[in-house]
Design an enzyme around this catalytic site. Structure first.
Site, PDB file in Angstrom:
ATOM      1  CD  GLU A   1     145.729 -32.518  61.082  1.00  0.00           C
ATOM      2  OE1 GLU A   1     145.420 -33.251  59.849  1.00  0.00           O
ATOM      3  OE2 GLU A   1     146.598 -33.136  62.065  1.00  0.00           O
ATOM      4  CB  CYS A   2     139.536 -27.709  58.953  1.00  0.00           C
ATOM      5  SG  CYS A   2     138.279 -26.913  57.715  1.00  0.00           S
ATOM      6  N   GLY A   3     141.016 -25.960  56.880  1.00  0.00           N
ATOM      7  CA  GLY A   3     141.302 -24.732  56.302  1.00  0.00           C
ATOM      8  C   GLY A   3     140.701 -23.478  57.055  1.00  0.00           C
TER       9      GLY A   3
END
Length: 162
Positions: A34-36
């Site tokens: 769930e990271c950019g």
């Protein structure tokens, strides 16, 4: 301790024997769903497929230490990686990469400097470490360096087994 001597489990809970990768180059990357920067899975898989027949593998190491961006359990992480990014490279259990709970795999890795001379704690998800076939950390790349950038590919080419 040499990287390939550190015990670690797979996402499925079975022991990964890193010494089985002796003689191959490895790109070890702390990953998060769930990271950019999660889109880097695509480039990591491309590297794995491009170089695996030449003695190379990517090793994904899920970590939830950066704003809880890897909250899933092992089944959820594996499903996310396979369905969203068709990941075929090995993935370890979720570990800590910084602090008192740091997994021993990262004890030696964090001492390696990047191109700007930074060494120490992992700064963010998707920090990358290139390990040579003879278990030396040859390069460290910041999280924002794309896995299939010319600088990473050139470093991989330099350490592939002959």
């Amino acid at each position: 301790m040499a990287v390939r001597e550190v015990p670690i489990n797979s996402l499925a809970g079975t022991r990964i024997r890193l010494r089985e990768y002796a003689g191959t180059a490895m790109l070890i990357v702390n990953v998060a769903s769930e990271c950019g920067l999660t889109g880097q899975y695509t480039a990591l898989e491309r590297l794995h497929r491009d170089y695996r027949t030449r003695g190379f593998t990517v090793l994904g190491v899920p970590c939830n230490q950066f704003y809880g961006q890897e909250p899933g359990d092992p089944v959820e992480i594996a499903e996310f990686c396979s369905t969203r990014f068709d990941v075929t490279f090995p993935m370890t259990e979720k570990v800590e990469v910084n602090g008192q709970g740091r997994h021993p795999l990262y004890d030696g890795l964090v001492e390696a400097p990047d191109a700007d001379g930074y060494r120490g704690d992992i700064r963010w998800n998707f920090e990358k470490f290139l390990v040579t076939p003879d278990d030396v950390v040859a390069a460290r790349f910041a999280p924002t360096v794309e896995p299939d950038s010319p600088e990473v590919r050139a470093a991989i080419e330099r350490v592939l087994p002959r």
